[in-house]
Design a protein around this motif. Structure first.
Motif, PDB file in Angstrom:
ATOM      1  N   LYS A  30      59.423  49.761  34.615  1.00  0.00           N
ATOM      2  CA  LYS A  30      58.861  50.775  35.510  1.00  0.00           C
ATOM      3  C   LYS A  30      59.256  50.494  36.958  1.00  0.00           C
ATOM      4  CE  LYS A  30      55.007  52.016  32.562  1.00  0.00           C
ATOM      5  NZ  LYS A  30      53.597  51.815  32.254  1.00  0.00           N
ATOM      6  N   GLY A  31      59.281  49.219  37.347  1.00  0.00           N
ATOM      7  CA  GLY A  31      59.712  48.847  38.689  1.00  0.00           C
ATOM      8  C   GLY A  31      61.165  49.196  38.933  1.00  0.00           C
ATOM      9  N   PHE A  32      62.012  48.979  37.913  1.00  0.00           N
ATOM     10  CA  PHE A  32      63.429  49.328  38.019  1.00  0.00           C
ATOM     11  C   PHE A  32      63.563  50.841  38.187  1.00  0.00           C
ATOM     12  CE2 PHE A  32      67.634  47.419  36.214  1.00  0.00           C
ATOM     13  CZ  PHE A  32      68.362  48.010  37.219  1.00  0.00           C
ATOM     14  N   ALA A  33      62.864  51.595  37.350  1.00  0.00           N
ATOM     15  CA  ALA A  33      62.925  53.055  37.423  1.00  0.00           C
ATOM     16  C   ALA A  33      62.435  53.568  38.774  1.00  0.00           C
ATOM     17  CB  ALA A  33      62.100  53.666  36.296  1.00  0.00           C
ATOM     18  N   ASN A  34      61.467  52.898  39.361  1.00  0.00           N
ATOM     19  CA  ASN A  34      60.914  53.338  40.640  1.00  0.00           C
ATOM     20  C   ASN A  34      61.887  53.145  41.801  1.00  0.00           C
ATOM     21  OD1 ASN A  34      58.735  54.496  42.161  1.00  0.00           O
ATOM     22  ND2 ASN A  34      58.374  52.444  43.000  1.00  0.00           N
ATOM     23  N   LEU A  35      62.913  52.316  41.613  1.00  0.00           N
ATOM     24  CA  LEU A  35      63.891  52.121  42.686  1.00  0.00           C
ATOM     25  C   LEU A  35      64.583  53.425  43.063  1.00  0.00           C
ATOM     26  CD1 LEU A  35      65.512  48.681  41.768  1.00  0.00           C
ATOM     27  CD2 LEU A  35      63.916  49.177  43.631  1.00  0.00           C
ATOM     28  N   VAL A  36      64.660  54.373  42.126  1.00  0.00           N
ATOM     29  CA  VAL A  36      65.274  55.667  42.448  1.00  0.00           C
ATOM     30  C   VAL A  36      64.450  56.407  43.512  1.00  0.00           C
ATOM     31  CG1 VAL A  36      64.202  57.143  40.687  1.00  0.00           C
ATOM     32  CG2 VAL A  36      66.559  57.569  41.391  1.00  0.00           C
ATOM     33  N   ASN A  37      63.156  56.106  43.604  1.00  0.00           N
ATOM     34  CA  ASN A  37      62.290  56.704  44.622  1.00  0.00           C
ATOM     35  C   ASN A  37      62.295  55.929  45.937  1.00  0.00           C
ATOM     36  OD1 ASN A  37      61.286  58.727  42.799  1.00  0.00           O
ATOM     37  ND2 ASN A  37      60.035  57.137  41.870  1.00  0.00           N
ATOM     38  N   LEU A  38      62.717  54.673  45.879  1.00  0.00           N
ATOM     39  CA  LEU A  38      62.637  53.794  47.049  1.00  0.00           C
ATOM     40  C   LEU A  38      63.970  53.590  47.757  1.00  0.00           C
ATOM     41  CD1 LEU A  38      60.349  51.018  45.499  1.00  0.00           C
ATOM     42  CD2 LEU A  38      59.657  52.950  46.933  1.00  0.00           C
ATOM     43  N   THR A  39      65.065  53.843  47.051  1.00  0.00           N
ATOM     44  CA  THR A  39      66.391  53.607  47.619  1.00  0.00           C
ATOM     45  C   THR A  39      67.192  54.905  47.551  1.00  0.00           C
ATOM     46  OG1 THR A  39      67.272  52.857  45.496  1.00  0.00           O
ATOM     47  CG2 THR A  39      66.370  51.174  46.946  1.00  0.00           C
ATOM     48  N   GLU A  40      67.430  55.507  48.686  1.00  0.00           N
ATOM     49  CA  GLU A  40      68.092  56.817  48.764  1.00  0.00           C
ATOM     50  C   GLU A  40      69.445  56.857  48.053  1.00  0.00           C
ATOM     51  OE1 GLU A  40      70.539  59.952  49.878  1.00  0.00           O
ATOM     52  OE2 GLU A  40      70.877  57.988  50.760  1.00  0.00           O
ATOM     53  N   PRO A  41      70.257  55.803  48.125  1.00  0.00           N
ATOM     54  CA  PRO A  41      71.581  55.893  47.480  1.00  0.00           C
ATOM     55  C   PRO A  41      71.530  56.034  45.959  1.00  0.00           C
ATOM     56  CG  PRO A  41      71.544  54.087  49.063  1.00  0.00           C
ATOM     57  CD  PRO A  41      70.129  54.568  48.912  1.00  0.00           C
ATOM     58  N   MET A  42      70.446  55.560  45.312  1.00  0.00           N
ATOM     59  CA  MET A  42      70.344  55.635  43.855  1.00  0.00           C
ATOM     60  C   MET A  42      69.945  57.057  43.465  1.00  0.00           C
ATOM     61  SD  MET A  42      67.777  53.463  41.440  1.00  0.00           S
ATOM     62  CE  MET A  42      68.465  52.458  40.173  1.00  0.00           C
ATOM     63  N   LYS A  43      70.811  57.739  42.727  1.00  0.00           N
ATOM     64  CA  LYS A  43      70.596  59.151  42.405  1.00  0.00           C
ATOM     65  C   LYS A  43      69.906  59.366  41.062  1.00  0.00           C
ATOM     66  CE  LYS A  43      72.299  60.297  46.247  1.00  0.00           C
ATOM     67  NZ  LYS A  43      71.364  60.550  47.328  1.00  0.00           N
ATOM     68  N   SER A  44      70.103  58.463  40.105  1.00  0.00           N
ATOM     69  CA  SER A  44      69.436  58.597  38.810  1.00  0.00           C
ATOM     70  C   SER A  44      69.345  57.232  38.147  1.00  0.00           C
ATOM     71  CB  SER A  44      70.182  59.582  37.905  1.00  0.00           C
ATOM     72  OG  SER A  44      71.428  59.043  37.504  1.00  0.00           O
ATOM     73  N   PHE A  45      68.447  57.152  37.165  1.00  0.00           N
ATOM     74  CA  PHE A  45      68.229  55.909  36.431  1.00  0.00           C
ATOM     75  C   PHE A  45      67.924  56.262  34.981  1.00  0.00           C
ATOM     76  CE2 PHE A  45      65.255  52.799  34.641  1.00  0.00           C
ATOM     77  CZ  PHE A  45      65.980  51.644  34.792  1.00  0.00           C
TER      78      PHE A  45
END
Length: 109
Positions: A30-45
């Protein structure tokens, strides 16, 4: 064949250490998946567990896939404080992992 312009896929294969509690694994995912909300460059997970019947997994149990619009975006993500903090949480719980980054190529026949 046509290389997709800019898009970069970041793949991590992982094996959690024996004895890692399932609820901790769930929290880490869940923490890994949440990185898409915290890091703008990550577009999908996306993520999943190994289902192969070929027995060629070399012990890896999980796959994590992130999409970035560019190599620069991936570089920004890797240095981002949220990613660094997360890496410090997950890595001590992994027995082994491998990371591969690639630009997808579309095959036109």
């Amino acid at each position: 064949m046509e290389e997709q312009k800019g898009v970069l896929i970041h793949v991590m294969l992982a094996k959690f250490k024996d004895g890692t509690p399932p609820d901790l694994i769930d929290q880490l995912i869940k923490g890994f998946a949440n990185l898409v909300n915290l890091t703008e460059p990550m577009k999908s997970f996306r993520w999943g567990t190994d289902l192969s019947i070929e027995n060629l997994d070399q012990g890896f149990t999980h796959v994590f896939e992130s999409t970035f619009e560019s190599a620069e975006g991936l570089t920004g993500y890797i240095a981002h404080p949220a990613h660094v903090e997360y890496a410090n949480l997950i890595l001590p719980n992994l027995e082994k992992f491998v990371v591969i980054d690639y630009k997808p190529t579309i095959v036109r026949i």
